[in-house]
Motif scaffolding. Structure first.
Motif, PDB file in Angstrom:
ATOM      1  N   LEU A   1      -6.401  -3.669  -6.978  1.00 48.95           N
ATOM      2  CA  LEU A   1      -7.793  -3.418  -7.333  1.00 48.95           C
ATOM      3  C   LEU A   1      -8.589  -2.905  -6.135  1.00 48.95           C
ATOM      4  O   LEU A   1      -9.492  -2.075  -6.291  1.00 48.95           O
ATOM      5  N   SER A   2      -8.259  -3.395  -4.938  1.00 48.18           N
ATOM      6  CA  SER A   2      -8.911  -2.859  -3.735  1.00 48.18           C
ATOM      7  C   SER A   2      -8.557  -1.389  -3.545  1.00 48.18           C
ATOM      8  O   SER A   2      -9.412  -0.566  -3.199  1.00 48.18           O
TER       9      SER A   2
ATOM     10  N   ARG B   1     -10.545   0.660  -5.971  1.00 46.63           N
ATOM     11  CA  ARG B   1     -11.938   0.833  -5.532  1.00 46.63           C
ATOM     12  C   ARG B   1     -12.042   1.921  -4.474  1.00 46.63           C
ATOM     13  O   ARG B   1     -12.939   2.764  -4.514  1.00 46.63           O
TER      14      ARG B   1
ATOM     15  N   GLY C   1     -13.694   5.876  -4.974  1.00 44.99           N
ATOM     16  CA  GLY C   1     -14.664   6.377  -4.012  1.00 44.99           C
ATOM     17  C   GLY C   1     -14.215   7.690  -3.394  1.00 44.99           C
ATOM     18  O   GLY C   1     -15.007   8.627  -3.240  1.00 44.99           O
TER      19      GLY C   1
ATOM     20  N   ASP D   1     -19.536   2.242  -7.280  1.00 46.01           N
ATOM     21  CA  ASP D   1     -18.963   1.198  -6.425  1.00 46.01           C
ATOM     22  C   ASP D   1     -19.398  -0.182  -6.898  1.00 46.01           C
ATOM     23  O   ASP D   1     -18.592  -1.124  -6.905  1.00 46.01           O
TER      24      ASP D   1
ATOM     25  N   VAL E   1     -17.385  -1.003 -10.086  1.00 39.30           N
ATOM     26  CA  VAL E   1     -15.991  -1.349  -9.781  1.00 39.30           C
ATOM     27  C   VAL E   1     -15.912  -2.705  -9.097  1.00 39.30           C
ATOM     28  O   VAL E   1     -15.006  -3.503  -9.366  1.00 39.30           O
ATOM     29  N   SER E   2     -16.867  -2.985  -8.205  1.00 41.00           N
ATOM     30  CA  SER E   2     -16.876  -4.282  -7.521  1.00 41.00           C
ATOM     31  C   SER E   2     -17.074  -5.432  -8.508  1.00 41.00           C
ATOM     32  O   SER E   2     -16.393  -6.460  -8.430  1.00 41.00           O
ATOM     33  N   ARG E   3     -17.988  -5.250  -9.456  1.00 40.81           N
ATOM     34  CA  ARG E   3     -18.207  -6.292 -10.464  1.00 40.81           C
ATOM     35  C   ARG E   3     -16.982  -6.465 -11.349  1.00 40.81           C
ATOM     36  O   ARG E   3     -16.627  -7.596 -11.727  1.00 40.81           O
TER      37      ARG E   3
ATOM     38  N   ASN F   1     -13.866  -5.876 -10.424  1.00 38.70           N
ATOM     39  CA  ASN F   1     -12.883  -6.580  -9.606  1.00 38.70           C
ATOM     40  C   ASN F   1     -13.166  -8.070  -9.564  1.00 38.70           C
ATOM     41  O   ASN F   1     -12.257  -8.905  -9.686  1.00 38.70           O
TER      42      ASN F   1
END
Length: 273
Positions: free
Chosen positions: A197-198, A201, A205, A254, A257-259, A261
């Motif tokens: 997942l990192s 992300r 980007g 971003d 995607v962060s949420r 993850n």
């Protein structure tokens, strides 16, 4: 909790607001050439003109029939986002299974890794001439470049995630009689998920960065194309408006995607805490 969030937002906005104020003052006092660096007010006016909906007419009746959300900005932003999503799906869809194979098999890793290490440092921009020769102009070369930009972050993080699984978990599963497929599905894949997942992300980007460059070369719409067009006519305010739009869209992507993850890794956060 609410006060803490408000304080955090205020602290995050302090520097951008200060920069905008200094920028406006410099333009108001004539310290900079407005053709080179227009004021924030001029950029905001151009941004709204770029975004503003267009009034629709009935050609047969020559009468107004309402307003359409068909401004240039909306059309260009949607075009760029469509290319990013499609290119990312292609790149990540190829990188994920290859990364899982390379990470879980030493033989596959030894055979393929040298090639990946040769190709990985080549920036996607360097593929522009080949992409045009292979695919011509249009969306195809842009999607190809975006896929390359998303491919390697996902690939390398997937390999790292699989190869860094703690051996004690694998030995424990084997001692309990788990098959290789079960170990991969129930031990290796969940343990590698944070890395994957990192990588996703970072990959999305990178895809958003590459799409801007690709649109300046191969297509006739999108945010990158519009910035290049504004440069030809020396519309500095439209260039900056497009750049700010890219920044806002990148920030929103971003954050989303962060949420996502954080939602998918709730179990992982819980184990860590």
């Amino acid at each position: 909790m609410k006060n803490i969030r408000l304080k955090s937002v205020a602290e995050g906005l302090a520097v951008p607001v200060a920069v905008v104020v200094l920028w406006q003052l410099a333009c108001s006092f004539g310290l900079v050439n407005p053709m080179v660096l227009p004021s924030p007010a001029a950029v905001l006016e151009r941004w709204w003109a770029y975004l503003a909906p267009m009034e629709a007419f009935d050609p047969a009746e020559h009468t107004r029939i309402g307003w359409l959300l068909s401004g240039e900005l909306l059309h260009d932003a949607l075009g760029s986002l469509q290319r990013v999503v499609f290119g990312f799906i292609v790149g990540a869809g190829l990188a994920l299974p290859l990364g899982l194979f390379m990470g879980s098999s030493d033989a596959v890793y030894r055979h393929i890794n040298p090639l990946m290490q040769v190709l990985r440092p080549i920036p996607p921009i360097a593929y522009i001439p080949l992409s045009i020769l292979w695919f011509g102009l249009g969306d195809a070369p842009a999607v190809f470049l975006i896929a390359i930009g998303a491919f390697f972050p996902v690939l390398m993080n997937t390999i790292a995630g699989v190869r860094h699984v703690d051996g004690i978990y694998i030995r424990a599963a084997r001692s309990l009689g788990a098959s290789r497929l079960t170990i991969f599905r129930r031990v290796i894949l969940p343990a590698a998920t944070p890395y994957i997942l990192s990588g996703a992300r970072i990959g999305i980007g990178t895809a958003f960065i590459v799409v801007i460059v690709a649109e300046m070369i191969a297509v006739d719409n999108g945010l990158g194309f519009r910035i290049l067009e504004a440069r030809e006519y020396f519309w500095s305010d439209k260039i900056i408006a497009g750049m700010l739009t890219i920044g806002i869209l990148g920030l929103l992507i971003d954050m989303a995607v962060s949420r996502l993850n954080n939602h998918l890794l709730r179990w992982h956060r819980g184990l860590e805490s």
